[in-house]
Design a protein around this motif. Structure first.
Motif, short mmCIF file in Angstrom:
data_model
loop_
_atom_site.label_atom_id
_atom_site.label_comp_id
_atom_site.label_asym_id
_atom_site.label_seq_id
_atom_site.Cartn_x
_atom_site.Cartn_y
_atom_site.Cartn_z
N LEU A 145 77.71 7.28 10.65
CA LEU A 145 78.27 8.43 9.95
C LEU A 145 78.63 8.14 8.50
O LEU A 145 78.34 8.94 7.62
N GLY A 146 79.29 6.99 8.27
CA GLY A 146 79.83 6.72 6.93
C GLY A 146 78.76 6.67 5.85
O GLY A 146 78.87 7.35 4.82
N VAL A 147 77.72 5.88 6.07
CA VAL A 147 76.68 5.74 5.05
C VAL A 147 75.90 7.04 4.84
O VAL A 147 75.72 7.48 3.69
N PRO A 148 75.43 7.72 5.92
CA PRO A 148 74.71 8.99 5.68
C PRO A 148 75.56 10.05 5.00
O PRO A 148 75.10 10.73 4.08
N LEU A 149 76.83 10.19 5.44
CA LEU A 149 77.69 11.19 4.81
C LEU A 149 78.00 10.83 3.37
O LEU A 149 78.06 11.70 2.49
N GLY A 150 78.18 9.53 3.11
CA GLY A 150 78.42 9.09 1.74
C GLY A 150 77.23 9.39 0.85
O GLY A 150 77.38 9.81 -0.31
N THR A 218 66.46 -7.05 12.28
CA THR A 218 66.26 -6.44 10.96
C THR A 218 64.82 -6.50 10.48
O THR A 218 64.44 -5.73 9.62
N VAL A 219 64.01 -7.42 11.02
CA VAL A 219 62.58 -7.42 10.69
C VAL A 219 61.99 -6.05 11.02
O VAL A 219 61.20 -5.49 10.25
N VAL A 220 62.39 -5.49 12.16
CA VAL A 220 61.87 -4.20 12.60
C VAL A 220 62.67 -3.04 12.03
O VAL A 220 62.11 -2.07 11.52
N PHE A 221 64.00 -3.13 12.10
CA PHE A 221 64.82 -1.97 11.73
C PHE A 221 64.65 -1.59 10.26
O PHE A 221 64.62 -0.40 9.92
N THR A 222 64.50 -2.57 9.37
CA THR A 222 64.35 -2.27 7.95
C THR A 222 63.16 -1.35 7.70
O THR A 222 63.20 -0.51 6.80
N TYR A 223 62.12 -1.52 8.48
CA TYR A 223 60.89 -0.74 8.28
C TYR A 223 60.60 0.17 9.47
O TYR A 223 59.45 0.54 9.72
N LEU A 224 61.66 0.55 10.19
CA LEU A 224 61.49 1.40 11.36
C LEU A 224 61.03 2.80 10.97
O LEU A 224 60.17 3.39 11.64
N ALA A 225 61.60 3.36 9.90
CA ALA A 225 61.23 4.71 9.49
C ALA A 225 59.73 4.81 9.15
O ALA A 225 59.04 5.69 9.67
N PRO A 226 59.18 3.94 8.28
CA PRO A 226 57.74 4.03 8.03
C PRO A 226 56.89 3.75 9.27
O PRO A 226 55.82 4.34 9.43
N LEU A 227 57.37 2.90 10.16
CA LEU A 227 56.63 2.66 11.40
C LEU A 227 56.53 3.93 12.23
O LEU A 227 55.45 4.27 12.76
N LEU A 228 57.64 4.67 12.34
CA LEU A 228 57.65 5.89 13.13
C LEU A 228 56.81 7.00 12.49
O LEU A 228 56.23 7.84 13.18
N VAL A 229 56.73 7.00 11.16
CA VAL A 229 55.95 8.02 10.47
C VAL A 229 54.45 7.68 10.50
O VAL A 229 53.62 8.49 10.90
N ARG A 230 54.12 6.46 10.10
CA ARG A 230 52.69 6.11 9.92
C ARG A 230 51.99 5.78 11.23
O ARG A 230 50.80 6.08 11.39
N SER A 237 61.91 14.69 9.58
CA SER A 237 63.10 15.18 10.29
C SER A 237 63.19 14.56 11.68
O SER A 237 64.29 14.26 12.16
N GLY A 238 62.04 14.32 12.31
CA GLY A 238 62.03 13.66 13.60
C GLY A 238 62.54 12.24 13.51
O GLY A 238 63.28 11.76 14.38
N VAL A 239 62.17 11.55 12.43
CA VAL A 239 62.65 10.18 12.21
C VAL A 239 64.16 10.18 12.01
O VAL A 239 64.87 9.32 12.55
N SER A 240 64.67 11.14 11.26
CA SER A 240 66.12 11.22 11.04
C SER A 240 66.86 11.40 12.36
O SER A 240 67.90 10.77 12.59
N LEU A 243 66.78 8.09 14.22
CA LEU A 243 67.70 7.11 13.64
C LEU A 243 69.15 7.45 14.01
O LEU A 243 69.97 6.54 14.20
N PHE A 244 69.46 8.73 14.10
CA PHE A 244 70.80 9.11 14.56
C PHE A 244 70.99 8.67 16.01
O PHE A 244 72.05 8.14 16.37
N ALA A 245 69.97 8.88 16.84
CA ALA A 245 70.04 8.45 18.24
C ALA A 245 70.17 6.93 18.32
O ALA A 245 70.90 6.40 19.17
N TYR A 246 69.47 6.24 17.44
CA TYR A 246 69.59 4.77 17.36
C TYR A 246 71.04 4.39 17.07
O TYR A 246 71.58 3.46 17.68
N GLY A 247 71.66 5.10 16.14
CA GLY A 247 73.05 4.81 15.79
C GLY A 247 74.00 5.07 16.95
O GLY A 247 74.93 4.28 17.19
#
Length: 387
Positions: A145-150, A218-230, A237-240, A243-247
């Protein structure tokens, strides 16, 4: 709610404030770069400067303050954090922003080490894992919550706004800790004891377990968004949403691991690393089909922060006589693991192997699992030799 629970809640809230600061600027790089007239690649060094301050400055501050009473030290460290956040909010140049970030980072590892050790001293010994998880949940909520809301606030009112809010929240945390944190004397260990303990082989192995094992995530998480898209073909929006579910999974996994650590530290830490190795091996193949990609992300979320309670518990077990510096070093090891993992992931992505980051992460998690067999004694006789 008893006084001990209130103390844990106050420490958790304070950790939330500190945790939000670490990656807050990463979501506002365009705004920071445009305002301070630096390229985004340069603006990103504000994240690097903070991480280096945690890794290098954290142990130094911990050593320098080891003999101070715990409650005044907690108030002082949070005040230092507030000062750094305030300087970041009004920084007239990128150099001053870096100074503000470093000032805040100096309190990061030292405060977290103090909070973790203090938490274990307000609960019975058999609830140590749960106490660690309760305090560490401040970080998972910060990520959730903190980082996204910030970042949203920064996009709306400018990047300085979130740092101003952090300053106010840090000062509120100071007032809260002053009100509810019970007095605790400095630990009886001397500086020499702290240094001697942190140089012991079991402690060094435990720190290495943290750095190596967590880098696999972190090898995977850092690039999780592009992995899910590409690869998986999800929309932004699906990735977002994922990532919320991941959190959410990370928050629940951290608390569950705390309960399991109370029952068996060795089984928990090995079970988590075994599970991580399995899901990371499966990730390149799971990403090819959306339902399995969703399942893999959820399992990864549950296990990623489930490393915190058992790994910090491992450090506290091996550094029992003088734990404060060792815990601070281990906090730095989490940051070092994150830096190494993201850098390795960047190399893999750069050569066009985005889909296969999970295999590299699995090797690192397997390395963390192997290290647990070196650091944790297998017999009662061996266990006595570590105390």
């Amino acid at each position: 709610m008893n006084r001990n629970s209130v103390s844990l809640a106050a420490l958790c809230a304070s950790v939330f404030v500190v945790g939000t600061s670490e990656y807050l600027v990463a979501g506002m790089l365009p705004e920071v770069g445009a305002d301070l007239r630096v390229p985004q690649s340069t603006a990103g060094q504000a994240v690097t400067a903070y991480a280096l301050g945690v890794v290098v400055g954290g142990p130094a501050v911990t050593l320098a303050t080891a003999r101070l009473p715990r409650k005044p030290l907690a108030l002082g460290l949070m005040t230092l954090f507030a000062a750094g956040s305030a300087l970041s909010a009004v920084a007239p140049s990128f150099t001053m922003l870096l100074v503000g970030r470093v000032i805040s980072s100096l309190s990061h590892a030292a405060f977290l080490a103090l909070a973790l050790v203090a938490a274990t001293r307000v609960v019975p010994e058999h609830r140590t894992g749960s106490a660690i998880a309760a305090v560490a949940s401040g970080f998972t909520v910060a990520a959730l919550l903190g980082v996204p809301l910030g970042s949203l606030l920064g996009h709306a009112v400018g990047w300085r706004g979130p740092f101003a809010v952090l300053t106010v929240l840090a000062l509120a945390a100071v007032a809260l800790l002053a009100l509810v944190l019970p007095p605790q004397q400095a630990l009886s260990a001397s500086l020499r004891d702290e240094l001697r303990v942190v140089r012991r082989k079991p402690v060094l192995l435990a720190v290495a377990t943290t750095a190596v094992g967590f880098s696999g995530v972190t090898v995977v998480f850092t690039y999780l968004a592009p992995l899910l898209v590409r690869v998986a073909g999800f929309s932004r929006s699906g990735v977002s949403a994922l990532l919320f579910a991941y959190g959410v999974g990370s928050f629940l996994g951290n608390l569950a691991a705390g309960k399991l650590t109370d029952r068996s530290l060795s089984a928990t830490v090995r079970g988590v690393f075994g599970g991580l190795t399995g899901v990371l091996v499966a990730m390149p193949f799971a990403a090819a089909w959306r339902p399995t990609a969703v399942l893999a992300v959820l399992v990864l979320g549950l296990l990623a922060t489930a490393t915190i309670a058992p790994l910090q518990g491992l450090i506290l077990r091996q550094a029992r006589s003088a734990p404060t510096l060792a815990v601070a070093v281990n906090v730095g090891a989490f940051n070092l693991g994150a830096a190494v993992g993201s850098a390795l992931g960047g190399v893999i992505v750069a050569v066009g192997a985005l889909r296969w980051t999970g295999l590299a992460g699995a090797v690192l998690s397997l390395g963390g699992l192997a290290l647990t067999y070196l650091v944790l004694p297998r017999t009662r006789r061996a266990a006595r030799s570590y105390t």
